[in-house]
Design a protein around this motif. Structure first.
Motif, mmCIF file in Angstrom:
data_model
loop_
_atom_site.group_PDB
_atom_site.id
_atom_site.type_symbol
_atom_site.label_atom_id
_atom_site.label_comp_id
_atom_site.label_asym_id
_atom_site.label_seq_id
_atom_site.Cartn_x
_atom_site.Cartn_y
_atom_site.Cartn_z
ATOM 1 N N PRO A 395 0.798 -1.235 0.000
ATOM 2 C CA PRO A 395 0.000 0.000 0.000
ATOM 3 C C PRO A 395 0.825 1.278 0.000
ATOM 4 O O PRO A 395 0.417 2.285 -0.605
ATOM 5 N N HIS A 396 1.989 1.265 0.681
ATOM 6 C CA HIS A 396 2.773 2.494 0.779
ATOM 7 C C HIS A 396 3.429 2.892 -0.546
ATOM 8 O O HIS A 396 3.984 3.995 -0.653
ATOM 9 N N ASN A 397 3.347 2.018 -1.520
ATOM 10 C CA ASN A 397 3.882 2.372 -2.851
ATOM 11 C C ASN A 397 2.841 3.096 -3.702
ATOM 12 O O ASN A 397 3.108 3.440 -4.849
ATOM 13 N N TYR A 398 1.674 3.331 -3.161
ATOM 14 C CA TYR A 398 0.570 3.934 -3.917
ATOM 15 C C TYR A 398 0.151 5.251 -3.276
ATOM 16 O O TYR A 398 0.441 5.530 -2.108
ATOM 17 N N TYR A 400 -1.826 7.995 -1.462
ATOM 18 C CA TYR A 400 -2.605 7.955 -0.207
ATOM 19 C C TYR A 400 -2.331 6.685 0.614
ATOM 20 O O TYR A 400 -3.095 6.342 1.498
ATOM 21 N N ASN A 401 -1.227 5.974 0.267
ATOM 22 C CA ASN A 401 -0.859 4.755 1.004
ATOM 23 C C ASN A 401 -1.986 3.732 1.024
ATOM 24 O O ASN A 401 -2.222 3.042 2.029
ATOM 25 N N TYR A 402 -2.643 3.630 -0.100
ATOM 26 C CA TYR A 402 -3.774 2.697 -0.182
ATOM 27 C C TYR A 402 -3.899 2.169 -1.605
ATOM 28 O O TYR A 402 -3.717 2.910 -2.578
ATOM 29 N N VAL A 403 -4.200 0.867 -1.700
ATOM 30 C CA VAL A 403 -4.499 0.273 -2.997
ATOM 31 C C VAL A 403 -5.548 -0.811 -2.783
ATOM 32 O O VAL A 403 -5.525 -1.539 -1.782
#
Length: 444
Positions: A395-398, A400-403
């Motif tokens: 998630p942190h690679n996206y 808003y830290n969300y995927v």
């Protein structure tokens, strides 16, 4: 002379009006009913008492099982100095006083001191630590009595230097023998009175007492003193008389009986219902009756999570800190800490969403035979992974830290957590809705 007269008058009055349960308190092991597993002929505790070779022990068991009585029997049979402390009313100052007297007794008379501590679980950590070095070096022999599990409530270091003896609730047969002995005993019991008691009445009292000898004797005494003599000059105890005496005898808060559950239920429901006045009243009622403050602290912690939850996450923090503070400080000041937590929880916004969520999830988990998605499995087994159902997205690679990705096993689509609309949980709900809208934007 005048003081001696009044002292004798006082002692005469007290002895005359002493409750039957106190009059019948055993003075020797042969008068003791029940607990054959630890005090029958040849058992370790009996051998220790009879040989006056008692070492530090912890007696734990339910109310009325004979813990204090065993302590008094030891006091009468030992040649050691015997001191009594009650954990409810004694502090570190009292402990230090007895320790110094024990040191003096060893120095002057080469005689050890037994310190009997009733309700030792009420001692906080500081008080228990004050005993430890003197138990360890043999200055005192500790006898602790507790209704709680000592492995949870007593300092591990004290436990390791003590022998633990568990007392059990008296069986109905033990109670019946105790009552019959009391009815026949002319010196301390009711043997001088002309009493006829029906077998059904005896059975009723024996079964009602729930293993508590004191409760059974109180019921018998109440039946006797409230029953008029018949035409033959005898006190006849029928089943109905016994039943009525039992009802009268239980008309008070009993921390080990049904009233205990009634009051704790009302206490929890008052906090849940946001009524701080009622919650404080039930808290006070239970504390006055001698309820264990740590038991109350545990119930407060549960309520903070179950009924307040994430509507105000700080409620759990307040409750846990109050419990820890009570452990450190003890009573009576502990009542203030409990009251603060109770008022906070009663006045906090309420949500049982987490409680309902885990219940739903556990119900589903019990009925489901699931497989964890391969991309969520432990990286240690990466070489054996089947990557056919995708790869893990960090998630942190996206933004808003969300995927969006599937975390629940295949076939499980239920929503277990339904956030409330008040307090902090309102923000959590809003955040989850925000993430859902992000998903919709990505899909477009």
């Amino acid at each position: 002379m005048e003081n001696d007269f009044f002292n004798r008058s006082y002692e005469t009055f007290i002895n005359k009006n002493k409750p039957l349960a106190d009059k019948m308190r055993p003075e020797t092991l042969d008068e003791f009913f029940g607990q054959e597993h630890i005090i029958s002929k040849g058992k370790m505790l009996r051998r220790m008492i009879e040989a006056d070779m008692i070492s530090s022990i912890i007696l734990h068991g339910p109310t009325g099982s004979g813990k204090t009585t065993l302590g008094k029997i030891i006091a009468q049979q030992t040649e050691k100095t015997f001191k009594v402390l009650n954990a409810v009313t004694s502090g570190v100052k009292d402990i230090k006083k007895y320790i110094q007297e024990a040191i003096d007794d060893i120095s002057m008379h080469n005689r050890q001191t037994i310190v009997f501590i009733d309700e030792i679980h009420r001692f906080n950590k500081l008080q228990q630590d004050a005993l430890l070095p003197y138990v360890e070096n043999g200055t005192i022999i500790l006898i602790g009595a507790t209704t709680e599990n000592p492995y949870f409530e007593v300092n591990n270091a004290l436990l390791s230097r003590s022998t633990i003896f568990e007392l059990k609730s008296l069986s109905p047969d033990d109670i019946k023998k105790l009552l019959q002995y009391t009815l026949e005993n002319e010196e301390k019991g009711l043997g001088k009175k002309q009493i006829e008691i029906q077998d059904e009445a005896l059975e009723l009292i024996s079964n009602y007492s729930n293993g508590d000898g004191r409760k059974a004797l109180n019921a018998l005494e109440l039946a006797v003193v409230t029953t008029r003599k018949n035409q033959e000059g005898k006190i006849e105890i029928t089943k109905d008389v016994a039943k009525e005496s039992i009802q009268k005898n239980t008309n008070f808060y009993d921390k080990n009986g049904d009233k205990h559950y009634d009051y704790i239920s009302a206490f929890i429901k008052s906090m849940r219902g946001s009524d701080p006045d009622a919650a404080l009243f039930y808290l006070a009622k239970m504390l006055v009756a001698g309820e264990d403050p740590k038991f109350l602290g545990r119930r407060i912690i549960i309520c903070a999570s179950e009924d307040v939850g994430n509507a105000d996450p700080k409620a759990l923090e307040v409750a846990v800190n109050a419990f820890k503070a009570v452990e450190i400080i003890g009573m009576p000041e502990g009542r203030i800490l409990l009251a603060q937590a109770v008022v906070y929880i009663a006045c906090a916004p309420k949500s049982n969403a987490s409680y309902m969520g885990i219940n739903k999830a556990m119900s589903k988990a019990e009925k489901s035979n699931i497989t964890v998605p391969s991309y969520l499995k432990d990286e240690s087994y990466k070489q054996n992974k089947d990557m056919s159902d995708g790869i893990y997205k960090y998630p942190h690679n996206y933004k808003y830290n969300y995927v969006k990705q599937r975390y629940l096993p295949e076939g499980i689509k239920e929503k277990f957590y339904i956030p409330g609309t008040i307090g902090y949980e309102k923000k959590m709900k809003k955040y989850l809705e925000y993430l859902e809208n992000l998903d919709k934007e990505v899909q477009k």
